[in-house]
Enzyme design. Structure first.
Site, PDB file in Angstrom:
ATOM      1  N   ASN A 211     -15.606 -18.799 -27.503  1.00 17.74           N
ATOM      2  CA  ASN A 211     -15.265 -19.233 -26.149  1.00 17.74           C
ATOM      3  C   ASN A 211     -14.754 -18.046 -25.328  1.00 17.74           C
ATOM      4  O   ASN A 211     -14.675 -16.923 -25.824  1.00 17.74           O
ATOM      5  CB  ASN A 211     -14.238 -20.374 -26.195  1.00 17.74           C
ATOM      6  CG  ASN A 211     -12.990 -19.945 -26.933  1.00 17.74           C
ATOM      7  OD1 ASN A 211     -12.267 -19.074 -26.479  1.00 17.74           O
ATOM      8  ND2 ASN A 211     -12.749 -20.539 -28.096  1.00 17.74           N
ATOM      9  N   ASP A 280     -13.142 -25.959 -31.821  1.00 26.21           N
ATOM     10  CA  ASP A 280     -12.902 -27.278 -32.413  1.00 26.21           C
ATOM     11  C   ASP A 280     -13.840 -27.544 -33.589  1.00 26.21           C
ATOM     12  O   ASP A 280     -13.488 -28.258 -34.516  1.00 26.21           O
ATOM     13  CB  ASP A 280     -13.073 -28.364 -31.342  1.00 26.21           C
ATOM     14  CG  ASP A 280     -11.916 -28.328 -30.348  1.00 26.21           C
ATOM     15  OD1 ASP A 280     -10.788 -28.020 -30.778  1.00 26.21           O
ATOM     16  OD2 ASP A 280     -12.139 -28.585 -29.148  1.00 26.21           O
TER      17      ASP A 280
HETATM   18  O1  C5P Z   1      -6.315 -30.373 -29.095  1.00 27.04           O
HETATM   19  P1  C5P Z   1      -6.418 -29.163 -28.249  1.00 27.04           P
HETATM   20  O2  C5P Z   1      -7.437 -28.172 -28.747  1.00 27.04           O
HETATM   21  O3  C5P Z   1      -6.582 -29.406 -26.794  1.00 27.04           O
HETATM   22  O4  C5P Z   1      -4.957 -28.482 -28.401  1.00 27.04           O
HETATM   23  C1  C5P Z   1      -4.641 -27.254 -27.882  1.00 27.04           C
HETATM   24  C2  C5P Z   1      -3.515 -26.647 -28.653  1.00 27.04           C
HETATM   25  O5  C5P Z   1      -3.702 -26.774 -30.047  1.00 27.04           O
HETATM   26  C3  C5P Z   1      -3.401 -25.155 -28.406  1.00 27.04           C
HETATM   27  O6  C5P Z   1      -2.054 -24.802 -28.532  1.00 27.04           O
HETATM   28  C4  C5P Z   1      -4.234 -24.563 -29.531  1.00 27.04           C
HETATM   29  O7  C5P Z   1      -3.829 -23.243 -29.849  1.00 27.04           O
HETATM   30  C5  C5P Z   1      -3.964 -25.519 -30.677  1.00 27.04           C
HETATM   31  N1  C5P Z   1      -5.099 -25.732 -31.590  1.00 27.04           N
HETATM   32  C6  C5P Z   1      -5.004 -25.334 -32.905  1.00 27.04           C
HETATM   33  N2  C5P Z   1      -6.037 -25.554 -33.763  1.00 27.04           N
HETATM   34  C7  C5P Z   1      -7.149 -26.167 -33.338  1.00 27.04           C
HETATM   35  C8  C5P Z   1      -7.277 -26.575 -32.009  1.00 27.04           C
HETATM   36  C9  C5P Z   1      -6.227 -26.340 -31.145  1.00 27.04           C
HETATM   37  O8  C5P Z   1      -3.972 -24.754 -33.286  1.00 27.04           O
HETATM   38  N3  C5P Z   1      -8.147 -26.370 -34.198  1.00 27.04           N
END
Ligand code: C5P
Length: 398
Positions: A211, A280
């Site tokens: 990304n 993700d």
């Molecule tokens: O669920 P989402 O991706 O929107 O959440 C964002 C937060 O979670 C950010 O702080 C990101 O660094 C963390 N995150 C993580 N591991 C993932 C996805 C997001 O630590 N696989």
């Protein structure tokens, strides 16, 4: 008695402004706080205050010439730049402020500023309209974003007869603000881990899913935490920003690598800031060889990556956990849900649908959200946002 500027070398730069007549008093107030003071006088400054007065109060020869061979022999400009723990420019003229923005080095003071790693305090003094001008205001914001601290001028009657903002801050206040440069202990003794940048999820030996994250916000937070006295460990994905050399730096590629690096170093941390843009999903299988373009369509099956932040939040003795939420709609509602669902102590929310802020930009605008608090930090450089976030973290969470 221990004074706040004991054992500190302070270089006072004096520019061309009528307020320069107050500069011998600034020398005295810095000395009251324990500083060893040397003075650099610009050509403009010398029009308003005598070298002799400054030499007498500072008990040191005044430096005023970049090309003075004799001065270079006793203390050259690079040596002087290294000698200083702090450089205070008071009064700072609009001209010197503009030169600093451009990295000009056409006199001793501007050259010293380029050559120093000292903390820098700028105390502007000028006509109220010059101070209010867009150029000066933009220039001051730029210097602030480079970690220089501005001692705001005062409002009042000016030498030219105008009334407005532009009078040099009082000498005592300037000296105290110089001392404060060394006083930031908001995160003193704390250990902070920050993840930052994008993860890279391999498809085959040459392709990957990733990304646009630049790592700028995370790196600005790293610097702000260090300036506030913390020991910082960075878990760094793919970034396009210079690495903070004062941190412990661990480089990773994929979300799995990041999780492993985080979990093996999290035990001793007091604060965890999850700034990384973690992919993700990742491909279920990584092709051993480069995938050929044999067919018209190609499907790649993806599997969910581990949620690193949620893993840390679930630890028994978890550190203070702060996550980021990059949202495009229902901003606050989504961020509050994330705070609850992931179990973190604060969420820093930014609106990634606005291209002026977030991801690759140098600017950001965020909300700092806790269970009982939701505070907006208006659009400004990521460096200033980071400093304000550190203030918030120390006020609200520690
Ligand atoms: O669920 P989402 O991706 O929107 O959440 C964002 C937060 O979670 C950010 O702080 C990101 O660094 C963390 N995150 C993580 N591991 C993932 C996805 C997001 O630590 N696989």
């Amino acid at each position: 008695m221990q004074k706040p500027l004991n054992n500190k070398n302070v270089l006072l730069g004096i520019c061309g402004s009528i307020a320069a007549y107050k500069s011998p008093d600034i020398v005295r107030r810095l000395q009251d706080l324990g500083a060893e003071v040397r003075v650099v006088l610009t050509a403009g400054g010398a029009e308003f205050v005598s070298e002799r007065s400054l030499q007498t109060v500072s008990k040191n020869k005044v430096h005023d010439n970049l090309w003075d061979a004799e001065a270079e022999l006793s203390m050259g400009h690079i040596e002087l730049a290294k000698w200083a723990d702090a450089i205070v420019i008071a009064p700072a003229s609009a001209n010197t402020i503009a030169k600093l923005c451009h990295g000009r080095a056409n006199d001793l003071l501007t050259t010293l500023i380029l050559a120093t790693t000292a903390k820098i305090l700028i105390a502007p003094a000028m006509n109220q309209q010059m101070y209010a001008s867009m150029a000066t205001q933009d220039n001051l914001k730029l210097l602030e974003s480079r970690n220089m601290v501005i001692a705001k001028p005062e409002f009042g009657e000016q030498a030219c007869g105008d009334i407005g903002e532009g009078r040099l801050a009082e000498p005592t206040s300037i000296a105290l603000q110089a001392a404060n440069l060394f006083q930031n202990t908001q995160l003193g003794g704390k250990k902070v881990m920050i993840t930052l940048g994008a993860t890279i999820e391999a498809i085959d030996p040459v392709r990957f899913i990733s990304n646009h994250s630049s790592g700028k916000m995370g790196m600005a937070l790293a610097s702000a935490c260090i300036e506030a006295g913390a020991t910082v460990t960075l878990i760094i994905g793919s970034i396009s920003v210079a690495v903070e050399s004062r941190a412990i730096n661990i480089f990773v590629t994929s979300a799995d690598d990041m999780l492993e690096a985080v979990m093996s170093n999290i035990g001793e941390q007091d604060i965890f800031i999850s700034c990384a843009a973690v992919a993700d999903y990742r491909p279920v299988n990584i092709a051993q060889n480069k995938i050929k373009k044999d067919s018209e369509t190609l499907s790649i099956e993806l599997v969910r990556n581990p949620d690193i932040l949620a893993n840390v939040c679930q630890m028994k003795n978890k550190p203070i956990c702060i996550g980021f939420a990059a949202e495009t709609e229902n901003l606050i509602k989504n961020a509050k849900n994330k705070l609850k669902n992931k179990g973190c102590d604060a969420i820093i929310l930014n609106d990634v649908s606005n291209s002026k802020i977030g991801l690759k930009s140098d600017q950001n605008e965020v909300f700092f959200i806790t269970k009982d608090n939701c505070e907006k930090i208006n659009i400004t450089s990521k460096i200033i946002i980071a400093k304000k976030l550190v203030e918030k973290i120390s006020e609200v969470l520690i």
